[in-house]
Design an enzyme around this catalytic site. Structure first.
Site, PDB file in Angstrom:
ATOM      1  N   ASN A  12       0.808  -1.165  -0.099  1.00 56.99           N
ATOM      2  CA  ASN A  12       0.063   0.031   0.003  1.00 56.99           C
ATOM      3  C   ASN A  12       0.904   1.175   0.122  1.00 56.99           C
ATOM      4  OD1 ASN A  12      -1.761   1.788   0.486  1.00 56.99           O
ATOM      5  ND2 ASN A  12      -3.056   0.925   1.984  1.00 56.99           N
ATOM      6  N   VAL A  13       0.899   2.123  -1.023  1.00 58.19           N
ATOM      7  CA  VAL A  13       1.512   3.249  -1.018  1.00 58.19           C
ATOM      8  C   VAL A  13       1.395   4.431  -0.103  1.00 58.19           C
ATOM      9  CG1 VAL A  13       2.046   3.094  -3.304  1.00 58.19           C
ATOM     10  CG2 VAL A  13       0.251   4.308  -2.769  1.00 58.19           C
TER      11      VAL A  13
ATOM     12  N   ASN B 231       3.000   7.092  -9.984  1.00 59.50           N
ATOM     13  CA  ASN B 231       1.966   7.133 -10.610  1.00 59.50           C
ATOM     14  C   ASN B 231       0.559   7.039  -9.643  1.00 59.50           C
ATOM     15  OD1 ASN B 231      -0.305   6.118 -12.788  1.00 59.50           O
ATOM     16  ND2 ASN B 231      -0.149   4.469 -11.339  1.00 59.50           N
TER      17      ASN B 231
ATOM     18  N   SER C  49      -2.193  15.529 -12.831  1.00 55.08           N
ATOM     19  CA  SER C  49      -3.505  15.855 -13.370  1.00 55.08           C
ATOM     20  C   SER C  49      -3.779  16.957 -13.997  1.00 55.08           C
ATOM     21  CB  SER C  49      -4.458  15.392 -12.436  1.00 55.08           C
ATOM     22  OG  SER C  49      -5.858  15.766 -12.759  1.00 55.08           O
TER      23      SER C  49
ATOM     24  N   TYR D 205      -7.222  16.610  -3.671  1.00 53.42           N
ATOM     25  CA  TYR D 205      -6.695  15.803  -4.366  1.00 53.42           C
ATOM     26  C   TYR D 205      -6.081  17.074  -5.397  1.00 53.42           C
ATOM     27  CZ  TYR D 205      -6.659  13.491  -8.992  1.00 53.42           C
ATOM     28  OH  TYR D 205      -6.026  12.692 -10.305  1.00 53.42           O
ATOM     29  N   ALA D 206      -6.720  17.960  -5.864  1.00 55.09           N
ATOM     30  CA  ALA D 206      -6.160  18.870  -6.773  1.00 55.09           C
ATOM     31  C   ALA D 206      -4.804  19.685  -6.189  1.00 55.09           C
ATOM     32  CB  ALA D 206      -7.086  19.935  -7.320  1.00 55.09           C
ATOM     33  N   ALA D 207      -4.998  19.869  -4.810  1.00 55.04           N
ATOM     34  CA  ALA D 207      -4.031  20.744  -3.949  1.00 55.04           C
ATOM     35  C   ALA D 207      -2.858  19.555  -4.002  1.00 55.04           C
ATOM     36  CB  ALA D 207      -4.493  20.883  -2.668  1.00 55.04           C
TER      37      ALA D 207
ATOM     38  N   LYS E 207      -1.890  17.448  -6.437  1.00 51.57           N
ATOM     39  CA  LYS E 207      -1.385  17.338  -7.688  1.00 51.57           C
ATOM     40  C   LYS E 207      -0.754  18.741  -7.958  1.00 51.57           C
ATOM     41  CE  LYS E 207      -2.938  13.261  -9.042  1.00 51.57           C
ATOM     42  NZ  LYS E 207      -1.966  11.969  -9.098  1.00 51.57           N
TER      43      LYS E 207
HETATM   44  N1  LIG Z   1      -7.725   8.021 -15.147  1.00 49.09           N
HETATM   45  C1  LIG Z   1      -7.746   9.256 -15.214  1.00 49.09           C
HETATM   46  O1  LIG Z   1      -8.673   9.902 -15.823  1.00 49.09           O
HETATM   47  C2  LIG Z   1      -6.679  10.175 -14.724  1.00 49.09           C
HETATM   48  C3  LIG Z   1      -6.780  11.562 -15.006  1.00 49.09           C
HETATM   49  C4  LIG Z   1      -5.759  12.552 -14.448  1.00 49.09           C
HETATM   50  C5  LIG Z   1      -4.987  11.757 -13.591  1.00 49.09           C
HETATM   51  N2  LIG Z   1      -4.896  10.570 -13.213  1.00 49.09           N
HETATM   52  C6  LIG Z   1      -3.765  10.113 -12.285  1.00 49.09           C
HETATM   53  O2  LIG Z   1      -3.215   8.787 -12.838  1.00 49.09           O
HETATM   54  C7  LIG Z   1      -3.012   7.851 -11.693  1.00 49.09           C
HETATM   55  C8  LIG Z   1      -3.326   6.611 -12.005  1.00 49.09           C
HETATM   56  O3  LIG Z   1      -4.808   6.653 -12.210  1.00 49.09           O
HETATM   57  P1  LIG Z   1      -5.627   5.357 -12.711  1.00 49.09           P
HETATM   58  O4  LIG Z   1      -6.917   6.137 -13.347  1.00 49.09           O
HETATM   59  O5  LIG Z   1      -4.741   4.701 -13.869  1.00 49.09           O
HETATM   60  O6  LIG Z   1      -5.775   4.543 -11.516  1.00 49.09           O
HETATM   61  P2  LIG Z   1      -6.521   3.270 -11.384  1.00 49.09           P
HETATM   62  O7  LIG Z   1      -7.526   3.259 -10.084  1.00 49.09           O
HETATM   63  O8  LIG Z   1      -7.327   2.939 -12.694  1.00 49.09           O
HETATM   64  O9  LIG Z   1      -5.469   2.455 -10.803  1.00 49.09           O
HETATM   65  C9  LIG Z   1      -4.586   2.483  -9.954  1.00 49.09           C
HETATM   66  C10 LIG Z   1      -3.846   1.453  -9.749  1.00 49.09           C
HETATM   67  O10 LIG Z   1      -3.131   1.712  -8.429  1.00 49.09           O
HETATM   68  C11 LIG Z   1      -3.424   0.828  -7.444  1.00 49.09           C
HETATM   69  N3  LIG Z   1      -3.651   1.148  -6.209  1.00 49.09           N
HETATM   70  C12 LIG Z   1      -4.676   2.196  -5.792  1.00 49.09           C
HETATM   71  N4  LIG Z   1      -4.581   2.432  -4.320  1.00 49.09           N
HETATM   72  C13 LIG Z   1      -3.167   1.814  -4.051  1.00 49.09           C
HETATM   73  C14 LIG Z   1      -2.519   1.922  -2.814  1.00 49.09           C
HETATM   74  N5  LIG Z   1      -2.916   2.552  -1.858  1.00 49.09           N
HETATM   75  N6  LIG Z   1      -1.425   1.496  -2.834  1.00 49.09           N
HETATM   76  C15 LIG Z   1      -0.739   0.867  -3.960  1.00 49.09           C
HETATM   77  N7  LIG Z   1      -1.518   0.643  -5.004  1.00 49.09           N
HETATM   78  C16 LIG Z   1      -2.597   1.277  -5.276  1.00 49.09           C
HETATM   79  C17 LIG Z   1      -4.826   0.022  -7.919  1.00 49.09           C
HETATM   80  O11 LIG Z   1      -4.996  -1.295  -7.434  1.00 49.09           O
HETATM   81  C18 LIG Z   1      -4.566   0.149  -9.529  1.00 49.09           C
HETATM   82  O12 LIG Z   1      -3.881  -1.020  -9.867  1.00 49.09           O
HETATM   83  C19 LIG Z   1      -3.366   8.818 -10.578  1.00 49.09           C
HETATM   84  O13 LIG Z   1      -2.349   9.312  -9.905  1.00 49.09           O
HETATM   85  C20 LIG Z   1      -4.489   9.601 -10.988  1.00 49.09           C
HETATM   86  O14 LIG Z   1      -4.647  10.724 -10.220  1.00 49.09           O
HETATM   87  C21 LIG Z   1      -5.856   9.777 -13.772  1.00 49.09           C
END
Ligand SMILES: NC(=O)c1ccc[n+]([C@@H]2O[C@H](COP(=O)([O-])OP(=O)(O)OC[C@H]3O[C@@H](n4cnc5c(N)ncnc54)[C@H](O)[C@@H]3O)[C@@H](O)[C@H]2O)c1
Length: 288
Positions: free
Chosen positions: A69-70, A96, A148, A161-163, A165
């Site tokens: 867990n990150v 990520n 983001s 969240y936005a803060a 990022k």
């Molecule tokens: N998808 C979008 O539209 C979008 C847009 C802007 C920014 N982002 C950013 O991109 C990044 C990835 O987003 P995504 O949409 O691919 O997410 P997602 O939820 O589809 O995938 C996230 C992955 O991280 C894992 N994860 C979740 N919580 C965790 C934790 N506490 N510890 C370890 N692993 C964990 C999940 O199991 C999953 O495999 C994030 O930082 C998100 O803020 C996504």
């Protein structure tokens, strides 16, 4: 399409991707492996780690899945150390992992802020802090954050969240300067709406896109009108940008935050009306 072009070569490099089991993180792991890197992922869903390990090994690269867990600083630090010890080096960190729950700020309790901060900011600080000594020892490296579009505009319902990022955007710029003398480049990518398991409400189990529910026609129409390129981004497009930034092709790029948003940020509020004409929202009448 993954980053397999001859110039995007990461042969002999080692990368760690946080949240690398699904979505953008999984795509980053596959693009980095496609460019020749050995790849470790840390993810909270063990079966997602297993899937990515199998895919990366299927591409002929070494892989390591770390279930963790990150939001736990010790777990993130251990993931960096385990990766470096397992592969004998550490070249690329992809920060990520992140996530958000919609709720107006006035309704949030301190535990809600803390959860967002742990997930989106502290995880990044912990991984970066642990990775820097390995990169300095190696004479260089690349750190890439997934921030983001919400870092650069108001985000009602997503304030903390936005803060976080926005904090990562500025951390990216500051570390680019602090670490330049060590040959460590620090960059970020800023997606808008991207098709991932999280965006499709799939938070555990398989991250295979074939198993997600398709967006409704109404949602697809909203996306067509709001995003200049008329569609959501794909995780693979983000993964390829990450592989590019990690590669020698980006050797003179540091301190940047690259939008990967189909043109939304450039659009600055312009959307299509039903007929496809660009309008600002005050121009919208029921007929539009
Ligand atoms: N998808 C979008 O539209 C979008 C847009 C802007 C920014 N982002 C950013 O991109 C990044 C990835 O987003 P995504 O949409 O691919 O997410 P997602 O939820 O589809 O995938 C996230 C992955 O991280 C894992 N994860 C979740 N919580 C965790 C934790 N506490 N510890 C370890 N692993 C964990 C999940 O199991 C999953 O495999 C994030 O930082 C998100 O803020 C996504």
């Amino acid at each position: 399409m993954t980053g397999t072009g001859p110039l995007i070569s990461l042969e002999g490099k080692v990368a760690l991707v946080t949240g690398g089991g699904g979505g953008i993180g999984r795509a980053a792991a596959l693009s980095l492996a496609g460019a020749g890197a050995d790849v470790a992922v840390i993810d909270v869903v063990p079966e997602r780690c297993d899937e990515v390990v199998a895919l990366v090994e299927g591409m002929g690269r070494r892989a390591l899945g770390i279930s963790g867990n990150v939001m736990d600083v010790e777990a993130v630090t251990a993931a960096v150390e385990t990766t470096a010890a397992h592969f004998g080096r550490f070249d690329v960190l992809v920060n990520n992992a992140g996530g958000v729950t919609w709720r107006p700020f006035a309704e949030l309790k301190p535990r809600n802020w803390q959860r967002h901060i742990d997930m989106n900011l502290t995880s990044n600080l912990a991984a970066t802090s642990a990775a820097i000594p390995h990169m300095i020892a190696a004479g260089g490296g690349s750190i890439i954050a997934v921030t983001s579009i919400e870092a650069s505009r108001a985000a009602p319902g997503y304030a903390v969240y936005a803060a976080c990022k926005a904090g990562i955007n500025n951390l990216t710029r500051t570390l680019a300067l602090e670490l330049a003398e060590h040959g460590i480049r620090v960059n970020a990518i800023a997606p808008d709406s991207t098709a991932t398991p999280g965006m499709n409400g799939v938070f555990d189990g398989s991250a295979d896109p074939a198993r997600w529910p398709a967006p409704s026609p109404e949602r697809q129409e909203t996306i067509r009108r709001r995003i200049p390129l008329g569609r959501q981004g794909t995780a693979g497009e983000c993964g390829d940008l990450i592989a590019f930034l990690a590669s020698p092709l980006a050797s003179y790029i540091t301190g940047t935050i690259i939008p990967i948003d189909g043109g939304t940020w450039a659009g600055g509020g312009w959307i299509r009306d039903r007929a496809g004409k660009w309008v600002l929202p005050p121009d919208l009448s029921p007929a539009n």
